[in-house]
Design a protein around this motif. Structure first.
Motif: not given
Length: 216
Positions: A188-205
């Motif tokens: 898993v690359t750093h960009f994939e981790i960042l992209g996944g975290l962006c999608i998961l951040a919607t749950a917090l929002l």
């Protein structure tokens, strides 16, 4: 149930488990858009922000930060997006059934009726050699990964609204990523981790407005 399961497995087949699960997690945003259209209301500002962040995360996930090419196979992206739409439909469609029938009955009939179209495939396809590991893996997918997972998910729809239920499923991509990286060695690359975290951040929002309203 069939589109939700089949498209998810196809996304894993053409890609990998972490990206397939994260793309499937776009379903809460599709639920938000559907509910906004059904109620003829514009999405809230927090919803628009969530959608924007999720789309940016999806872009990072499928391009690995490279503007000119996809880092994810086109079929993996296609089936991952269809899996997200199927998961959204699975969350929205059974609400009226659950108001009349027990969730176990709904899941049981869904699994029975959903299995019928695959009857010819089971009859005409030569089965591979079956050993304890294969049988155990299939049994786990059927019992834990399908029956119990869908039963508990539908049970939650009786107490929570579809958008909230979808947001709580954020634990699924986190678990899938950790397990595949730890036990299967999936890179898993750093960009994939960042992209996944962006999608998961919607749950917090999405949780912030609810917490604010509960506090007030």
């Amino acid at each position: 149930m069939v589109p939700s399961q089949l498209t998810y497995f196809l996304a894993i087949y053409y890609g990998n488990a972490p990206t397939a699960t994260v793309l499937q997690f776009l379903s809460p945003l599709l639920i938000i858009l559907y509910l906004a259209a059904a109620h003829r209301q514009w999405p809230r500002r927090i919803d628009v922000l969530s959608i924007g962040i999720a789309l940016f995360g999806t872009y990072l996930l499928v391009t690995n930060g490279q503007l000119t090419k996809l880092a994810l196979a086109p079929l993996a992206l296609f089936w991952g997006l269809i899996a997200g739409a199927s998961s959204a439909a699975y969350t929205l469609l059974p609400r009226h059934l659950l108001a009349q029938f027990d969730a176990r009955l709904v899941v049981g009939w869904a699994m029975l009726v959903g299995s019928l179209p695959f009857g010819p495939t089971m009859v005409t396809t030569r089965l591979p050699h079956l050993n304890g590991v294969v049988v155990g893996g299939v049994a786990f997918i059927v019992i834990a990964g399908t029956m119990l997972a869908y039963l508990l998910y539908l049970k939650s729809l009786k107490s929570l609204d579809p958008a909230t239920t979808g947001m709580f499923s954020a634990f699924e991509p986190l678990t899938a990523t950790l397990l595949t990286v730890t036990f299967l060695g999936t890179p898993v690359t750093h960009f994939e981790i960042l992209g996944g975290l962006c999608i998961l951040a919607t749950a917090l929002l999405q949780a912030l407005p609810r917490r604010t309203s509960m506090a007030s």
